[in-house]
Design a protein around this motif. Structure first.
Motif, PDB file in Angstrom:
ATOM      1  N   VAL A 145       0.931  -1.329   0.095  1.00  0.00           N
ATOM      2  CA  VAL A 145       0.159   0.013   0.035  1.00  0.00           C
ATOM      3  C   VAL A 145       0.856   1.218  -0.465  1.00  0.00           C
ATOM      4  N   LYS A 181       3.676   4.052  -1.195  1.00  0.00           N
ATOM      5  CA  LYS A 181       4.674   4.912  -1.819  1.00  0.00           C
ATOM      6  C   LYS A 181       5.473   5.219  -1.437  1.00  0.00           C
ATOM      7  N   GLU A 229       1.914  10.161  -1.022  1.00  0.00           N
ATOM      8  CA  GLU A 229       0.765   9.529  -0.579  1.00  0.00           C
ATOM      9  C   GLU A 229       0.343   8.048  -0.812  1.00  0.00           C
ATOM     10  N   LEU A 230      -0.264   7.520  -0.103  1.00  0.00           N
ATOM     11  CA  LEU A 230      -1.040   6.520   0.297  1.00  0.00           C
ATOM     12  C   LEU A 230      -2.057   6.793  -0.712  1.00  0.00           C
ATOM     13  N   PRO A 231      -2.765   5.040  -1.222  1.00  0.00           N
ATOM     14  CA  PRO A 231      -3.773   5.141  -1.976  1.00  0.00           C
ATOM     15  C   PRO A 231      -5.644   6.058  -1.059  1.00  0.00           C
ATOM     16  N   PRO A 232      -5.773   6.161  -1.868  1.00  0.00           N
ATOM     17  CA  PRO A 232      -6.931   6.450  -1.296  1.00  0.00           C
ATOM     18  C   PRO A 232      -8.198   5.960   0.111  1.00  0.00           C
ATOM     19  N   ARG A 274     -10.224  -1.100  -0.223  1.00  0.00           N
ATOM     20  CA  ARG A 274      -8.780  -2.068  -0.764  1.00  0.00           C
ATOM     21  C   ARG A 274      -7.774  -1.476   0.254  1.00  0.00           C
ATOM     22  N   LEU A 275      -7.775  -0.273   0.347  1.00  0.00           N
ATOM     23  CA  LEU A 275      -7.068   0.153   1.470  1.00  0.00           C
ATOM     24  C   LEU A 275      -7.058  -0.111   3.187  1.00  0.00           C
ATOM     25  N   SER A 310      -5.736  -3.552   2.498  1.00  0.00           N
ATOM     26  CA  SER A 310      -4.280  -4.240   2.428  1.00  0.00           C
ATOM     27  C   SER A 310      -3.301  -4.048   3.948  1.00  0.00           C
TER      28      SER A 310
END
Length: 239
Positions: free
Chosen positions: A5, A7, A13-16, A20-21, A24
């Protein structure tokens, strides 16, 4: 292997914040063999309860708190750098996590100790369908409704452990009893939301409750305030 997850830990930034986050993050905890269940407002959305979501919360076994923090930080969740962050304050109206990380400046990942929240649930790894289920379980959790409320996770995501609704109601009543001079009203609001929305959508099966828990819920649903108060006074003393 759990989905990456992060970056990088260089401030990117992390994903939104979405299912899914959450899955993860849970995959990272599972890969590290850390006992947890999902908690907080994100958990409530899985039961079909409309609420504002501004982060992720997990309840973690006390002995694994440091490992959970390090694991999730290693996955890209950011250390808190603000002394004014609400997660660092003792609030009068709601409990704050034992420790936390950040998704964004305004979105938090909170870690609560099992001994503070779910002390009567000894094994956070045991998906037995009675106390703990999976966030994707179609037999216990609703799908998204016509208003777009989240409901259960998709089956293709990493399995995420959550308390069952009946276990959650019992835990919240115990919390309301323990914290009746501090956060009791906060936990009671959760109970009201669950009994309102989860009775309506069929997720809550009150037949799974026994003793004073069942008496309390029946009195709540029937509007019997006297029986409700009497049952509440006995909760935690005889069960």
């Amino acid at each position: 292997m759990p989905e990456d997850v992060s970056k990088g830990q260089d401030g990117s930034e992390l994903p939104p914040l979405d299912d899914r986050l959450v899955a993860s993050a849970a995959a990272r905890l599972d890969a590290a063999k850390i006992p947890y269940v999902l908690w907080g407002n994100y958990m409530l959305t899985i039961f079909g309860i409309p609420t504002v979501v501004n982060g992720i919360d997990f309840v973690v076994d006390d002995d694994f708190m440091d490992a959970a923090y390090d694991t999730l930080h290693g996955a890209g969740f950011k250390k808190c750098k603000s002394e004014g962050c609400i997660g660092n304050k003792k609030l009068s109206y709601a409990p704050t996590p034992h420790t936390h990380l950040h998704i964004t400046e305004s979105e938090r990942l909170g870690l609560y100790r099992r001994s503070d929240i779910l002390w009567r649930l000894p094994n956070l790894l045991n998906v037995d369908g009675e106390s703990i289920t999976l966030a994707s379980d179609p037999n216990q959790l609703p799908g998204p409704d016509i208003l777009g409320r989240r409901g259960r996770f998709q089956q293709d995501l990493h399995p995420v452990r959550v308390p069952t609704v009946s276990q959650l109601v019992q835990a919240l009543l115990l919390l309301a009893k323990k914290d009746q001079n501090t956060y009791g009203g906060y936990w009671m609001n959760w109970i009201s939301y669950i009994l309102d929305f989860c009775t309506e959508n069929g997720v809550f099966d009150k037949s799974r409750l026994t003793g004073n828990y069942k008496t309390y819920v029946n009195a709540f649903l029937e509007g019997d305030h006297t029986s409700r108060e009497q049952a509440f006074e006995c909760i935690g003393l005889t069960e």
